[in-house]
Design a protein around this motif. Sequence first.
Motif, mmCIF file in Angstrom:
data_model
loop_
_atom_site.group_PDB
_atom_site.id
_atom_site.type_symbol
_atom_site.label_atom_id
_atom_site.label_comp_id
_atom_site.label_asym_id
_atom_site.label_seq_id
_atom_site.Cartn_x
_atom_site.Cartn_y
_atom_site.Cartn_z
ATOM 1 N N ALA A 84 128.953 34.431 30.033
ATOM 2 C CA ALA A 84 129.638 33.199 30.388
ATOM 3 C C ALA A 84 128.958 31.972 29.784
ATOM 4 C CB ALA A 84 129.705 33.069 31.900
ATOM 5 N N LEU A 85 127.657 32.053 29.554
ATOM 6 C CA LEU A 85 126.900 30.913 29.054
ATOM 7 C C LEU A 85 126.881 30.812 27.533
ATOM 8 C CD1 LEU A 85 123.900 31.209 31.510
ATOM 9 C CD2 LEU A 85 125.380 29.201 31.308
ATOM 10 N N ALA A 86 127.152 31.913 26.841
ATOM 11 C CA ALA A 86 126.985 31.944 25.387
ATOM 12 C C ALA A 86 127.830 30.891 24.680
ATOM 13 C CB ALA A 86 127.305 33.339 24.859
ATOM 14 N N GLU A 87 129.115 30.813 25.007
ATOM 15 C CA GLU A 87 129.990 29.856 24.327
ATOM 16 C C GLU A 87 129.623 28.408 24.647
ATOM 17 O OE1 GLU A 87 134.733 28.820 23.681
ATOM 18 O OE2 GLU A 87 134.138 30.366 25.101
ATOM 19 N N PRO A 88 129.430 28.031 25.918
ATOM 20 C CA PRO A 88 129.033 26.648 26.191
ATOM 21 C C PRO A 88 127.732 26.242 25.510
ATOM 22 C CG PRO A 88 129.792 27.692 28.196
ATOM 23 C CD PRO A 88 129.706 28.773 27.165
ATOM 24 N N LEU A 89 126.745 27.134 25.444
ATOM 25 C CA LEU A 89 125.482 26.805 24.791
ATOM 26 C C LEU A 89 125.699 26.473 23.317
ATOM 27 C CD1 LEU A 89 123.094 29.453 26.377
ATOM 28 C CD2 LEU A 89 122.861 26.971 26.574
ATOM 29 N N ALA A 90 126.522 27.260 22.651
ATOM 30 C CA ALA A 90 126.802 27.009 21.233
ATOM 31 C C ALA A 90 127.569 25.691 21.056
ATOM 32 C CB ALA A 90 127.599 28.173 20.647
ATOM 33 N N ILE A 91 128.530 25.453 21.932
ATOM 34 C CA ILE A 91 129.326 24.223 21.853
ATOM 35 C C ILE A 91 128.458 22.992 22.099
ATOM 36 C CG2 ILE A 91 131.159 22.902 22.978
ATOM 37 C CD1 ILE A 91 132.578 25.586 23.491
ATOM 38 N N PHE A 92 127.607 23.048 23.118
ATOM 39 C CA PHE A 92 126.758 21.897 23.450
ATOM 40 C C PHE A 92 125.802 21.567 22.314
ATOM 41 C CE2 PHE A 92 126.769 21.135 28.286
ATOM 42 C CZ PHE A 92 128.126 21.386 28.356
ATOM 43 N N LYS A 93 125.255 22.591 21.697
ATOM 44 C CA LYS A 93 124.337 22.368 20.579
ATOM 45 C C LYS A 93 125.038 21.618 19.456
ATOM 46 C CE LYS A 93 121.170 24.799 17.469
ATOM 47 N NZ LYS A 93 120.614 26.124 17.078
ATOM 48 N N ARG A 94 126.280 21.990 19.175
ATOM 49 C CA ARG A 94 127.029 21.328 18.102
ATOM 50 C C ARG A 94 127.402 19.906 18.501
ATOM 51 N NH1 ARG A 94 132.337 20.456 16.600
ATOM 52 N NH2 ARG A 94 133.171 21.520 18.437
ATOM 53 N N ILE A 95 127.872 19.720 19.727
ATOM 54 C CA ILE A 95 128.319 18.392 20.159
ATOM 55 C C ILE A 95 127.159 17.404 20.212
ATOM 56 C CG2 ILE A 95 129.163 17.085 22.165
ATOM 57 C CD1 ILE A 95 131.095 19.404 22.697
ATOM 58 N N GLU A 96 125.998 17.846 20.709
ATOM 59 C CA GLU A 96 124.867 16.926 20.832
ATOM 60 C C GLU A 96 124.387 16.450 19.462
ATOM 61 O OE1 GLU A 96 121.022 16.385 23.729
ATOM 62 O OE2 GLU A 96 121.499 18.390 23.030
ATOM 63 N N ALA A 97 124.599 17.272 18.422
ATOM 64 C CA ALA A 97 124.166 16.904 17.074
ATOM 65 C C ALA A 97 125.166 16.007 16.344
ATOM 66 C CB ALA A 97 123.924 18.165 16.254
ATOM 67 N N LEU A 98 126.355 15.829 16.920
ATOM 68 C CA LEU A 98 127.381 15.024 16.266
ATOM 69 C C LEU A 98 127.028 13.543 16.324
ATOM 70 C CD1 LEU A 98 130.651 16.696 17.626
ATOM 71 C CD2 LEU A 98 129.796 16.799 15.277
ATOM 72 N N PRO A 99 127.514 12.753 15.335
ATOM 73 C CA PRO A 99 127.320 11.304 15.409
ATOM 74 C C PRO A 99 128.243 10.726 16.477
ATOM 75 C CG PRO A 99 128.738 11.848 13.563
ATOM 76 C CD PRO A 99 128.252 13.162 14.128
ATOM 77 N N GLY A 100 127.992 9.500 16.847
ATOM 78 C CA GLY A 100 128.864 8.862 17.828
ATOM 79 C C GLY A 100 128.112 8.429 19.064
ATOM 80 N N ALA A 101 128.743 7.576 19.844
ATOM 81 C CA ALA A 101 128.131 7.048 21.055
ATOM 82 C C ALA A 101 128.041 8.125 22.129
ATOM 83 C CB ALA A 101 128.932 5.851 21.561
ATOM 84 N N ALA A 102 127.102 7.939 23.052
ATOM 85 C CA ALA A 102 126.872 8.919 24.114
ATOM 86 C C ALA A 102 128.116 9.179 24.971
ATOM 87 C CB ALA A 102 125.709 8.473 24.988
ATOM 88 N N PRO A 103 128.904 8.157 25.345
ATOM 89 C CA PRO A 103 130.064 8.448 26.194
ATOM 90 C C PRO A 103 131.039 9.423 25.559
ATOM 91 C CG PRO A 103 129.566 6.114 26.294
ATOM 92 C CD PRO A 103 128.690 6.695 25.215
ATOM 93 N N ALA A 104 131.306 9.269 24.260
ATOM 94 C CA ALA A 104 132.249 10.174 23.590
ATOM 95 C C ALA A 104 131.687 11.583 23.501
ATOM 96 C CB ALA A 104 132.577 9.650 22.199
ATOM 97 N N ARG A 105 130.403 11.712 23.212
ATOM 98 C CA ARG A 105 129.804 13.046 23.122
ATOM 99 C C ARG A 105 129.724 13.702 24.503
ATOM 100 N NH1 ARG A 105 124.460 12.664 21.113
ATOM 101 N NH2 ARG A 105 124.514 10.407 21.345
ATOM 102 N N LEU A 106 129.439 12.899 25.535
ATOM 103 C CA LEU A 106 129.426 13.466 26.886
ATOM 104 C C LEU A 106 130.831 13.911 27.281
ATOM 105 C CD1 LEU A 106 127.925 14.115 29.516
ATOM 106 C CD2 LEU A 106 128.454 11.785 30.282
ATOM 107 N N TYR A 107 131.826 13.098 26.996
ATOM 108 C CA TYR A 107 133.208 13.486 27.298
ATOM 109 C C TYR A 107 133.535 14.801 26.595
ATOM 110 C CZ TYR A 107 138.246 13.059 28.133
ATOM 111 O OH TYR A 107 139.540 13.293 28.544
ATOM 112 N N ALA A 108 133.153 14.912 25.322
ATOM 113 C CA ALA A 108 133.439 16.132 24.558
ATOM 114 C C ALA A 108 132.755 17.341 25.176
ATOM 115 C CB ALA A 108 132.998 15.949 23.112
#
Length: 227
Positions: A84-108
């Motif tokens: 259950a954790l594998a997909e969210p961990l991969a997604i979070f790693k990618r999202i946190e590395a994206l450019p952009g302001a914190a609110p948009a990345r947190l929403y994502a």
Amino acid sequence: MTQTLEIRPDNPHRKAGRPRANGVKASTATRHDILNAAAALFVARGFAGTSTQAIAAAAGLRQPTLFHYFKTKDAILDALFMLALAEPLAIFKRIEALPGAAPARLYAAIHADTLSLSNTANNVKAVFLLPELGHPRFAQARAARERLIETFARLIAEGIASGDFRPGDPARLARLVMSLDEAPVALAAGEAPAQARMVADFALSALLIAPERLGAIRDEALALMSE
């Protein structure tokens, strides 16, 4: 009514394996059949109230076949946690590395995590509510879940520092956000995207100093997620 967790096999082409209780040869998908059966039983009866014999029977297997795939009941629950954790961990790693302001990345991140859980039946979410997650023997799964919460906390802290979010304790706020993500809400088919948006909207609205910016932040987040 208990729903069945849809855990799909990595290889859809079934091959002969150890025999099932009904005499039919087990397949390479047997591991997933065991996890499906175990998730439903753990939620319905609790971990302590579920025997490996009951799991084997629910999966249509003999008990020795179950032990061929999982040596212990603990190993089954640990596999459910990590799956259950594998997909969210991969997604979070990618999202946190994206450019952009914190609110948009947190929403994502909130949207993606909620969508990932909402696209499964309720068993996988309810499994995270089992008290066994706090036991030392499931430390690996607990540490993986903590990494998700820490990502939320870092993004919240960044948003507070930038003046986008209300002041507060990022760690505590992150746990509140995670509790929203993991809330076991039954959904009809096709409702997962709407729920993901609802949870992300609710969380960001509560955090933002200027909630009227939510629409623009949502648009920015969805654009980030499509990259």
